[in-house]
Write a protein that holds these residues in place. Structure first.
Motif, PDB file in Angstrom:
ATOM      1  N   ALA A  74       0.812  -1.137  -0.060  1.00 56.15           N
ATOM      2  CA  ALA A  74      -0.039  -0.041  -0.009  1.00 56.15           C
ATOM      3  C   ALA A  74       0.971   1.328  -0.158  1.00 56.15           C
ATOM      4  CB  ALA A  74      -0.862  -0.063   1.228  1.00 56.15           C
ATOM      5  N   GLU A  75       1.952   1.189   0.544  1.00 54.79           N
ATOM      6  CA  GLU A  75       2.795   2.499   0.698  1.00 54.79           C
ATOM      7  C   GLU A  75       3.296   2.852  -0.714  1.00 54.79           C
ATOM      8  OE1 GLU A  75       6.863   3.978   2.843  1.00 54.79           O
ATOM      9  OE2 GLU A  75       6.172   1.920   3.308  1.00 54.79           O
ATOM     10  N   THR A  76       3.777   1.804  -1.525  1.00 52.20           N
ATOM     11  CA  THR A  76       4.315   1.997  -2.798  1.00 52.20           C
ATOM     12  C   THR A  76       3.205   2.252  -3.645  1.00 52.20           C
ATOM     13  OG1 THR A  76       6.051   0.257  -2.404  1.00 52.20           O
ATOM     14  CG2 THR A  76       5.137   0.840  -4.734  1.00 52.20           C
ATOM     15  N   LEU A  77       2.044   1.760  -3.659  1.00 55.37           N
ATOM     16  CA  LEU A  77       0.913   2.210  -4.356  1.00 55.37           C
ATOM     17  C   LEU A  77       0.665   3.826  -4.323  1.00 55.37           C
ATOM     18  CD1 LEU A  77      -1.504  -0.959  -4.148  1.00 55.37           C
ATOM     19  CD2 LEU A  77       0.229  -0.410  -6.034  1.00 55.37           C
ATOM     20  N   GLN A  78       0.439   4.235  -2.780  1.00 58.21           N
ATOM     21  CA  GLN A  78      -0.007   5.444  -2.426  1.00 58.21           C
ATOM     22  C   GLN A  78       1.232   6.374  -3.108  1.00 58.21           C
ATOM     23  OE1 GLN A  78       1.717   7.913  -0.248  1.00 58.21           O
ATOM     24  NE2 GLN A  78       0.220   9.460  -0.474  1.00 58.21           N
ATOM     25  N   SER A  79       2.301   6.014  -3.053  1.00 55.99           N
ATOM     26  CA  SER A  79       3.515   6.941  -3.615  1.00 55.99           C
ATOM     27  C   SER A  79       3.742   6.984  -5.142  1.00 55.99           C
ATOM     28  CB  SER A  79       4.957   6.255  -3.100  1.00 55.99           C
ATOM     29  OG  SER A  79       5.939   6.801  -3.635  1.00 55.99           O
ATOM     30  N   LEU A  80       3.290   6.037  -5.829  1.00 55.13           N
ATOM     31  CA  LEU A  80       3.035   5.860  -7.221  1.00 55.13           C
ATOM     32  C   LEU A  80       1.745   6.787  -7.632  1.00 55.13           C
ATOM     33  CD1 LEU A  80       3.921   2.298  -8.370  1.00 55.13           C
ATOM     34  CD2 LEU A  80       5.038   4.356  -8.789  1.00 55.13           C
ATOM     35  N   ILE A  81       0.449   6.630  -6.936  1.00 57.21           N
ATOM     36  CA  ILE A  81      -0.528   7.403  -7.242  1.00 57.21           C
ATOM     37  C   ILE A  81      -0.249   8.994  -7.097  1.00 57.21           C
ATOM     38  CG2 ILE A  81      -2.701   7.997  -6.421  1.00 57.21           C
ATOM     39  CD1 ILE A  81      -3.290   5.067  -5.660  1.00 57.21           C
ATOM     40  N   GLU A  82       0.316   9.387  -5.959  1.00 55.88           N
ATOM     41  CA  GLU A  82       0.727  10.684  -5.748  1.00 55.88           C
ATOM     42  C   GLU A  82       1.883  11.276  -6.507  1.00 55.88           C
ATOM     43  OE1 GLU A  82       0.997  13.125  -1.581  1.00 55.88           O
ATOM     44  OE2 GLU A  82       2.586  11.554  -1.979  1.00 55.88           O
ATOM     45  N   GLU A  83       2.772  10.611  -6.737  1.00 58.20           N
ATOM     46  CA  GLU A  83       3.889  11.170  -7.691  1.00 58.20           C
ATOM     47  C   GLU A  83       3.859  10.994  -9.001  1.00 58.20           C
ATOM     48  OE1 GLU A  83       7.403   8.948  -6.368  1.00 58.20           O
ATOM     49  OE2 GLU A  83       6.793   9.566  -3.985  1.00 58.20           O
ATOM     50  N   GLU A  84       2.943  10.059  -9.499  1.00 61.14           N
ATOM     51  CA  GLU A  84       2.708   9.945 -11.100  1.00 61.14           C
ATOM     52  C   GLU A  84       1.412  10.539 -11.516  1.00 61.14           C
ATOM     53  OE1 GLU A  84       5.140   9.123 -12.913  1.00 61.14           O
ATOM     54  OE2 GLU A  84       6.618   8.543 -11.441  1.00 61.14           O
ATOM     55  N   ARG A  85       0.575  10.885 -10.421  1.00 68.37           N
ATOM     56  CA  ARG A  85      -0.642  11.680 -10.793  1.00 68.37           C
ATOM     57  C   ARG A  85      -1.732  10.576 -11.250  1.00 68.37           C
ATOM     58  NH1 ARG A  85      -0.671  16.430  -9.019  1.00 68.37           N
ATOM     59  NH2 ARG A  85      -2.620  16.903 -10.173  1.00 68.37           N
ATOM     60  N   VAL A  86      -1.558   9.452 -10.752  1.00 64.53           N
ATOM     61  CA  VAL A  86      -2.426   8.241 -11.180  1.00 64.53           C
ATOM     62  C   VAL A  86      -4.010   8.806 -11.140  1.00 64.53           C
ATOM     63  CG1 VAL A  86      -3.271   5.990 -10.948  1.00 64.53           C
ATOM     64  CG2 VAL A  86      -0.988   6.512 -10.736  1.00 64.53           C
ATOM     65  N   THR A  87      -4.935   8.528 -12.163  1.00 62.15           N
ATOM     66  CA  THR A  87      -6.235   8.920 -12.039  1.00 62.15           C
ATOM     67  C   THR A  87      -7.233   7.677 -11.781  1.00 62.15           C
ATOM     68  OG1 THR A  87      -6.481   8.824 -14.442  1.00 62.15           O
ATOM     69  CG2 THR A  87      -6.029  11.017 -13.402  1.00 62.15           C
ATOM     70  N   PHE A  88      -6.677   6.595 -12.634  1.00 61.13           N
ATOM     71  CA  PHE A  88      -7.326   5.651 -12.705  1.00 61.13           C
ATOM     72  C   PHE A  88      -6.618   4.304 -12.166  1.00 61.13           C
ATOM     73  CE2 PHE A  88      -8.588   1.483 -15.204  1.00 61.13           C
ATOM     74  CZ  PHE A  88      -9.795   1.517 -14.835  1.00 61.13           C
ATOM     75  N   ALA A  89      -7.206   3.295 -11.402  1.00 60.47           N
ATOM     76  CA  ALA A  89      -6.396   1.999 -11.245  1.00 60.47           C
ATOM     77  C   ALA A  89      -7.347   1.000 -11.022  1.00 60.47           C
ATOM     78  CB  ALA A  89      -5.905   2.148  -9.575  1.00 60.47           C
ATOM     79  N   ALA A  90      -6.943  -0.288 -11.251  1.00 54.86           N
ATOM     80  CA  ALA A  90      -7.693  -1.854 -11.166  1.00 54.86           C
ATOM     81  C   ALA A  90      -7.025  -2.603 -10.403  1.00 54.86           C
ATOM     82  CB  ALA A  90      -7.863  -1.989 -12.806  1.00 54.86           C
ATOM     83  N   GLY A  91      -7.857  -3.290  -9.686  1.00 52.09           N
ATOM     84  CA  GLY A  91      -7.458  -4.362  -8.902  1.00 52.09           C
ATOM     85  C   GLY A  91      -8.527  -5.226  -8.049  1.00 52.09           C
ATOM     86  N   VAL A  92      -8.205  -6.177  -7.370  1.00 53.04           N
ATOM     87  CA  VAL A  92      -9.082  -6.792  -6.451  1.00 53.04           C
ATOM     88  C   VAL A  92      -9.417  -6.244  -5.281  1.00 53.04           C
ATOM     89  CG1 VAL A  92      -8.418  -8.950  -7.619  1.00 53.04           C
ATOM     90  CG2 VAL A  92      -7.044  -8.089  -5.368  1.00 53.04           C
ATOM     91  N   PRO A  93     -10.471  -6.372  -4.357  1.00 49.19           N
ATOM     92  CA  PRO A  93     -10.815  -5.673  -3.262  1.00 49.19           C
ATOM     93  C   PRO A  93      -9.949  -5.671  -2.280  1.00 49.19           C
ATOM     94  CG  PRO A  93     -12.822  -6.958  -4.066  1.00 49.19           C
ATOM     95  CD  PRO A  93     -11.434  -7.294  -5.010  1.00 49.19           C
ATOM     96  N   THR A  94      -9.228  -6.643  -1.888  1.00 49.01           N
ATOM     97  CA  THR A  94      -8.000  -6.716  -0.983  1.00 49.01           C
ATOM     98  C   THR A  94      -6.994  -5.606  -1.232  1.00 49.01           C
ATOM     99  OG1 THR A  94      -6.686  -8.569  -2.122  1.00 49.01           O
ATOM    100  CG2 THR A  94      -8.385  -9.201  -0.492  1.00 49.01           C
ATOM    101  N   VAL A  95      -6.752  -5.342  -2.380  1.00 51.25           N
ATOM    102  CA  VAL A  95      -5.748  -4.231  -2.508  1.00 51.25           C
ATOM    103  C   VAL A  95      -6.412  -2.938  -1.935  1.00 51.25           C
ATOM    104  CG1 VAL A  95      -4.824  -2.861  -4.503  1.00 51.25           C
ATOM    105  CG2 VAL A  95      -4.811  -5.179  -4.825  1.00 51.25           C
ATOM    106  N   TRP A  96      -7.713  -2.675  -2.421  1.00 51.05           N
ATOM    107  CA  TRP A  96      -8.346  -1.326  -1.895  1.00 51.05           C
ATOM    108  C   TRP A  96      -8.437  -1.345  -0.339  1.00 51.05           C
ATOM    109  CZ3 TRP A  96      -6.401   0.560  -5.755  1.00 51.05           C
ATOM    110  CH2 TRP A  96      -6.437   0.108  -7.041  1.00 51.05           C
ATOM    111  N   GLN A  97      -8.649  -2.647   0.088  1.00 45.97           N
ATOM    112  CA  GLN A  97      -8.961  -2.440   1.696  1.00 45.97           C
ATOM    113  C   GLN A  97      -7.408  -2.217   2.323  1.00 45.97           C
ATOM    114  OE1 GLN A  97     -10.193  -6.589   1.741  1.00 45.97           O
ATOM    115  NE2 GLN A  97     -12.470  -5.933   2.162  1.00 45.97           N
ATOM    116  N   GLY A  98      -6.499  -2.706   1.686  1.00 43.44           N
ATOM    117  CA  GLY A  98      -5.056  -2.541   2.195  1.00 43.44           C
ATOM    118  C   GLY A  98      -4.663  -0.965   1.841  1.00 43.44           C
TER     119      GLY A  98
END
Length: 543
Positions: free
Chosen positions: A258-282
């Motif tokens: 989750a830490e890496t995903l949040q960093s990628l979203i913030e730094e690369e300005r991600v608008t859309f992501a896809a994954g299974v529910p456990t990813v979003w829970q984390g």
């Protein structure tokens, strides 16, 4: 009389050509074992794919030969996708989370001749190589500086493999029905089964999934595929993003971090992501714990299992992220339905809108669904009557690779998914269970998914699963297995009382067991099979 239109084949290489010409400077960003943030463009990516195609042409491969990958989501894997399929070979993505015996089975069953693998999987294949007699060679997805010492057959680094090749390569033309890629089911019951996609099915799926009422992709989006490239082609995003020119952000092996995903979203300005529910829970748990934000993220696509309404509300209410339900299977390429809200749905009262948000959505054009009773007769689309979910369409499998006689492929052209579902008058489908997971109590069916969604709506519950346990009087009764949030406290009686008034009294679980974690399948879904095995012989308390 036929129309007088050009006959151009729908090939994966045509996506590459289009992306390179129309979106040459859009970025692909990756985390890899040898580079924490690799960055280049579509133009550079497809030039390297052509170099790889030239290298592949020297291996003596014939059209239709299978070339396997055992790799994370990154730019080299992306290049392999296009070079292998574009050359007329079959790109077989192997799921590294499978059991070792299953990996051996599917590589041998597919008769893979070459394997492209991430460095971290070298020890695994070294361990298994004596059981892989048809594997001719291995290309490790790294450069010489990071190439591990290995005795794998004809092993060399990816960068050295393509280094001397020209980036000039004419993609061959062939029938669009030619096989393009191969993916095996996760094998939760019996051996994994291979689904063999065609160029035609892949390109049609690419078109449909990018549409506004599906993923709504365009060159304005920055897309983070957390769904793995080793399973169902990352839900088609490596193709659809290239087609529309969306920036791609690949998380490498950090898909569950989750830490890496949040960093990628913030730094690369991600608008859309896809994954299974456990990813979003984390991710939500990490955001709640750290106070960090994902301000650019507007929507996430979630599939694989039902997303609890409570999780949707939390992401929307605190982080302004819309969770979009989707449903599909390896056999459907995978997109079958996506929850897009029609004008009629948006006009409904809030409570009814919420009920639709919890459903898996409407079909995208090209996919047909129906729900049938035990006699095969279609049931009413009333949102209440449920039965076996069946599907057909141009990107739905008509059979399994090198298998015959599977009764899920019916003689009238429908594929029986094994899901139990309802469809409402507005066309929204809802999975109520898997056929093997539904709980039959006193002759009536109870939806395990509905019980699970209610349980995780409790503020103390992080995850939950409901399974059937034999009962001397009622045949089966539901057992709820729950994981509490860190620091939370909740008793069995309090959780059972939480169900009162929310479901019929006879639906309320017979008992609750709290555990530290729930078992997951190789694709990150909840494993009811393992859970049932864990609770074999369980006895409900008397009373």
């Amino acid at each position: 009389m036929f129309g007088q239109m050009m006959e151009r084949q729908l090939l994966i290489s045509s996506i590459a050509r289009h992306a390179e010409l129309q979106h040459p400077r859009r970025e692909i960003v990756s985390i890899t074992a040898d580079n924490p943030r690799h960055r280049y463009t579509y133009q550079e990516a497809f030039a390297r794919s052509r170099k790889l195609a030239n290298a592949l042409s020297r291996l003596g491969l014939q059209q239709g030969d299978r070339v396997a990958t055992l790799a994370w989501n990154d730019y080299r894997h992306f290049e392999v996708y296009y070079a292998v399929s574009g050359s007329g070979f079959v790109c077989h993505t192997v799921n590294p989370r499978l059991f070792e015996d299953q990996i051996v089975y599917i590589i041998n069953h597919a008769e893979d001749r070459w394997l492209f693998l991430d460095p971290v999987f070298v020890p695994l294949i070294e361990k298994l190589q004596s059981r892989l007699p048809k594997l001719e060679g291995c290309i490790v997805l790294t450069d010489d500086a990071h190439m591990p010492q290995t005795q794998l057959p004809r092993a060399r680094s990816y960068e050295s493999f393509i280094a001397s090749e020209s980036d000039s390569f004419e993609w061959p033309e062939f029938d669009e029905r030619t096989a393009s890629s191969l993916c095996y089911t996760s094998g939760t019951t019996g051996d994994p089964k291979g689904v063999l996609y065609s160029h035609r099915s892949t390109v049609l799926h690419c078109y449909a999934s990018a549409m506004p009422d599906a993923m709504s992709l365009s060159a304005h989006e920055v897309v983070l595929p957390v769904v793995p490239m080793f399973h169902v082609n990352a839900w088609g995003l490596p193709y659809s993003c290239a087609m529309v020119g969306a920036k791609l952000v690949f998380p490498g092996s950090k898909m569950g971090d989750a830490e890496t995903l949040q960093s990628l979203i913030e730094e690369e300005r991600v608008t859309f992501a896809a994954g299974v529910p456990t990813v979003w829970q984390g991710l939500v748990a990490y955001l709640e714990k750290t106070g960090k934000r994902v301000d650019t993220l507007t929507h996430v696509l979630s599939g694989g299992s039902a997303v609890p309404l409570a999780l949707m509300d939390l992401l929307k209410g605190r982080h302004d992220v819309e969770v979009v339900h989707a449903w599909g299977m390896t056999e459907t390429s995978p997109i079958g339905t996506i929850r897009s809200m029609s004008p009629e749905a948006n006009a409904l009262p809030e409570e009814r809108r919420d009920a639709l948000r919890a459903r898996q959505g409407r079909t995208v054009f090209g996919v047909e669904l129906k729900v049938a009773d035990d006699d095969g007769k279609e049931v009413p689309r009333d949102g209440k009557t449920f039965g076996a979910l069946k599907v057909r369409g141009p990107w739905v499998a008509a059979g399994y690779y090198k298998r015959n006689g599977d009764d899920v492929f019916e003689s009238d052209g429908w594929f029986n998914t094994g899901d139990v579902a309802t469809i409402c008058p507005l066309g929204y489908m809802q999975i109520t269970d898997r056929t093997k997971d539904v709980i039959k109590s006193g002759g009536e069916w109870i939806s395990s998914i509905e019980l699970e969604n209610l349980a995780v709506a409790h503020p103390a519950v992080a995850q939950a699963a409901a399974i059937a346990i034999p009962h001397p009087k009622w045949q089966e009764r539901p057992l709820l297995v729950a994981v509490l949030k860190p620091g939370a406290s909740l008793s069995r009686e309090e959780l059972l009382q939480y169900f009162a008034g929310k479901v019929a009294k006879w639906w309320i679980p017979e008992d609750v067991v709290f555990v530290e974690k729930l078992p997951l399948t190789a694709t990150g879904k909840l494993s009811k099979l393992q859970l049932r095995q864990q609770f074999v012989g369980y006895q409900f308390p008397p009373g």
